[in-house]
Enzyme design. Structure first.
Site, PDB file in Angstrom:
ATOM      1  CE  LYS A 170      34.144  35.671  53.077  1.00 31.75           C
ATOM      2  NZ  LYS A 170      35.196  36.502  53.638  1.00 31.75           N
ATOM      3  CE  LYS A 238      29.375  38.221  46.859  1.00 26.61           C
ATOM      4  NZ  LYS A 238      30.385  37.274  47.326  1.00 26.61           N
TER       5      LYS A 238
HETATM    6  P1  NAP Z   1      36.551  39.918  41.353  1.00 30.62           P
HETATM    7  O1  NAP Z   1      37.907  40.498  41.284  1.00 30.62           O
HETATM    8  O2  NAP Z   1      35.363  40.770  41.073  1.00 30.62           O
HETATM    9  O3  NAP Z   1      36.544  38.626  40.370  1.00 30.62           O
HETATM   10  C1  NAP Z   1      35.340  37.953  40.095  1.00 30.62           C
HETATM   11  C2  NAP Z   1      35.607  36.759  39.192  1.00 30.62           C
HETATM   12  O4  NAP Z   1      34.347  36.135  38.879  1.00 30.62           O
HETATM   13  C3  NAP Z   1      36.245  37.147  37.832  1.00 30.62           C
HETATM   14  O5  NAP Z   1      37.103  36.105  37.440  1.00 30.62           O
HETATM   15  C4  NAP Z   1      35.020  37.226  36.904  1.00 30.62           C
HETATM   16  O6  NAP Z   1      35.330  37.015  35.544  1.00 30.62           O
HETATM   17  C5  NAP Z   1      34.217  36.053  37.451  1.00 30.62           C
HETATM   18  N1  NAP Z   1      32.803  36.113  37.069  1.00 30.62           N
HETATM   19  C6  NAP Z   1      31.887  37.044  37.417  1.00 30.62           C
HETATM   20  N2  NAP Z   1      30.684  36.741  36.909  1.00 30.62           N
HETATM   21  C7  NAP Z   1      30.846  35.601  36.189  1.00 30.62           C
HETATM   22  C8  NAP Z   1      29.970  34.794  35.425  1.00 30.62           C
HETATM   23  N3  NAP Z   1      28.675  35.086  35.290  1.00 30.62           N
HETATM   24  N4  NAP Z   1      30.489  33.687  34.833  1.00 30.62           N
HETATM   25  C9  NAP Z   1      31.790  33.375  34.961  1.00 30.62           C
HETATM   26  N5  NAP Z   1      32.680  34.093  35.685  1.00 30.62           N
HETATM   27  C10 NAP Z   1      32.203  35.195  36.299  1.00 30.62           C
HETATM   28  O7  NAP Z   1      36.248  39.275  42.778  1.00 30.62           O
HETATM   29  P2  NAP Z   1      37.265  38.776  43.923  1.00 30.62           P
HETATM   30  O8  NAP Z   1      37.583  39.913  44.818  1.00 30.62           O
HETATM   31  O9  NAP Z   1      38.359  37.970  43.336  1.00 30.62           O
HETATM   32  O10 NAP Z   1      36.270  37.810  44.746  1.00 30.62           O
HETATM   33  C11 NAP Z   1      35.940  36.509  44.323  1.00 30.62           C
HETATM   34  C12 NAP Z   1      35.095  35.851  45.412  1.00 30.62           C
HETATM   35  O11 NAP Z   1      35.846  35.809  46.630  1.00 30.62           O
HETATM   36  C13 NAP Z   1      33.804  36.627  45.736  1.00 30.62           C
HETATM   37  O12 NAP Z   1      32.803  35.690  46.067  1.00 30.62           O
HETATM   38  C14 NAP Z   1      34.188  37.443  46.965  1.00 30.62           C
HETATM   39  O13 NAP Z   1      33.061  37.766  47.753  1.00 30.62           O
HETATM   40  C15 NAP Z   1      35.129  36.497  47.658  1.00 30.62           C
HETATM   41  N6  NAP Z   1      36.136  37.114  48.533  1.00 30.62           N
HETATM   42  C16 NAP Z   1      36.809  38.230  48.110  1.00 30.62           C
HETATM   43  C17 NAP Z   1      37.766  38.780  48.956  1.00 30.62           C
HETATM   44  C18 NAP Z   1      38.536  40.025  48.577  1.00 30.62           C
HETATM   45  O14 NAP Z   1      39.106  40.632  49.483  1.00 30.62           O
HETATM   46  N7  NAP Z   1      38.599  40.432  47.324  1.00 30.62           N
HETATM   47  C19 NAP Z   1      38.033  38.206  50.199  1.00 30.62           C
HETATM   48  C20 NAP Z   1      37.359  37.053  50.568  1.00 30.62           C
HETATM   49  C21 NAP Z   1      36.406  36.519  49.719  1.00 30.62           C
HETATM   50  P3  NAP Z   1      35.686  38.274  34.575  1.00 30.62           P
HETATM   51  O15 NAP Z   1      37.154  38.507  34.732  1.00 30.62           O
HETATM   52  O16 NAP Z   1      35.315  37.790  33.212  1.00 30.62           O
HETATM   53  O17 NAP Z   1      34.843  39.442  35.029  1.00 30.62           O
END
Ligand code: NAP
Length: 293
Positions: A170, A238
């Site tokens: 990844k 990140k």
């Molecule tokens: P996001 O919208 O920023 O959501 C992050 C999630 O993590 C939220 O549920 C947040 O909770 C939670 N979180 C953050 N810090 C935390 C902590 N200390 N303890 C518990 N929960 C915590 O991110 P996303 O886009 O869904 O991405 C999630 C993962 O998938 C990341 O690793 C990202 O790199 C990966 N990813 C993302 C994409 C994309 O296109 N978005 C594609 C592939 C992979 P709260 O709601 O309370 O803040």
């Protein structure tokens, strides 16, 4: 099948919704609990803590922001470790580094649970459409058991062997993507500053060997300086940081990725972290750091 789901951000919400739509019984938890409401409207149950979700479900998936979030949901009070035991499986689909994944795997397996890392390639729309690419590694038996859920969330799953291989694959993929996005932004700015039409540049690129969905779909919005978050810029940075660290570990010289990482860092310092990662365009356009949107 009963599945727990921890983390309802952009990706987690769409993935959990897909599971519900396909008849899985889903118990959700999110740090900000109010984010569970929409899932509950669609039939999900809520667990008050990660431990409560693990207790209730044979399989639990996590989709969290970064290594520190993945770590804290497992090891903190009321975390996964308090209830994981023999007969239960934990699948972390967040993008983290191999070491984070290995630490979590070790702790889970020590308590008799099974562990799989399964980061995904594909963004908000593929997550909504069940078209992700799943990069799994770890316990093969758990991979086979959870495969029906992967089939709903993704268009293709890879099993890559031992823990760490999914995380590394990844990071390599996203290092390439971040470098491409940064070069694409430079091209758009250079076209503009040298008196060329940016839309014509997009048309030219789309007809040649460099044509790709990312340029095609993000390009028009970038020209409009519109960056609604599908993949937040802070997460892309990140991933660049973790990929550059992986390069350090293996003595691989990566000047292109290192330079791109610097531009993403500058974009973060300009307050663009919660925008889509294509907002790196603003850091190229305004290298002095002020956004004039
Ligand atoms: P996001 O919208 O920023 O959501 C992050 C999630 O993590 C939220 O549920 C947040 O909770 C939670 N979180 C953050 N810090 C935390 C902590 N200390 N303890 C518990 N929960 C915590 O991110 P996303 O886009 O869904 O991405 C999630 C993962 O998938 C990341 O690793 C990202 O790199 C990966 N990813 C993302 C994409 C994309 O296109 N978005 C594609 C592939 C992979 P709260 O709601 O309370 O803040």
């Amino acid at each position: 099948m009963d599945i727990g789901f921890l983390g309802l951000g952009i990706m987690g919400k769409a993935m959990a919704m897909n599971l519900l739509r396909h008849g899985f019984r889903v118990t959700v938890w999110n740090r900000t609990l109010s984010r569970c409401d929409e899932l509950v409207e669609h039939g999900a149950s809520v667990g008050e803590t990660p431990a409560a979700v693990i207790k209730r479900c044979k399989y639990t998936i996590a989709m969290l922001s970064d290594p520190s979030a993945s770590h804290s949901v497992v090891f903190d009070k009321h975390g996964v470790l308090e209830e994981i035991c023999q007969g239960k499986g934990y699948i972390d689909m967040s993008t983290v580094d191999g070491n984070t994944s290995s630490n979590i795997s070790e702790a889970i397996t020590k308590k008799g649970g099974l562990f799989l890392e399964a980061p995904v390639s594909g963004s908000k729309k593929p997550a909504e459409d069940g078209q992700l690419i799943i990069l799994a590694a770890g316990e093969k038996a758990l991979y086979d058991e959870i495969f029906p859920a992967f089939e709903v969330m993704g268009k293709r799953s890879f099993f890559l062997g031992q823990v760490g291989n999914g995380a590394k694959m990844k990071l390599v993929v996203n290092m390439i993507m971040g470098s491409m996005m940064s070069a694409f932004s430079e091209g758009l700015v250079l076209a503009d500053r040298s008196g060329l039409d940016q839309q014509t540049l997009l048309d030219v690129l789309d007809l040649g060997g460099m044509a790709n969905p990312m340029f095609k779909f993000k390009g028009p919005a970038m020209i409009q300086r519109s960056f609604p978050p599908a993949f937040p810029l802070k997460h892309q940075q990140k991933d660049m940081r973790l990929a550059v660290a992986l390069g350090d570990e293996h003595a691989v010289s990566m000047p292109v990725a290192a330079a791109a990482n610097e531009v993403f860092k500058r974009a973060r310092s300009m307050g663009l972290g919660d925008n889509d990662f294509s907002a790196v365009y603003e850091a190229v356009k305004n290298p002095d750091g002020a956004t004039q949107m």
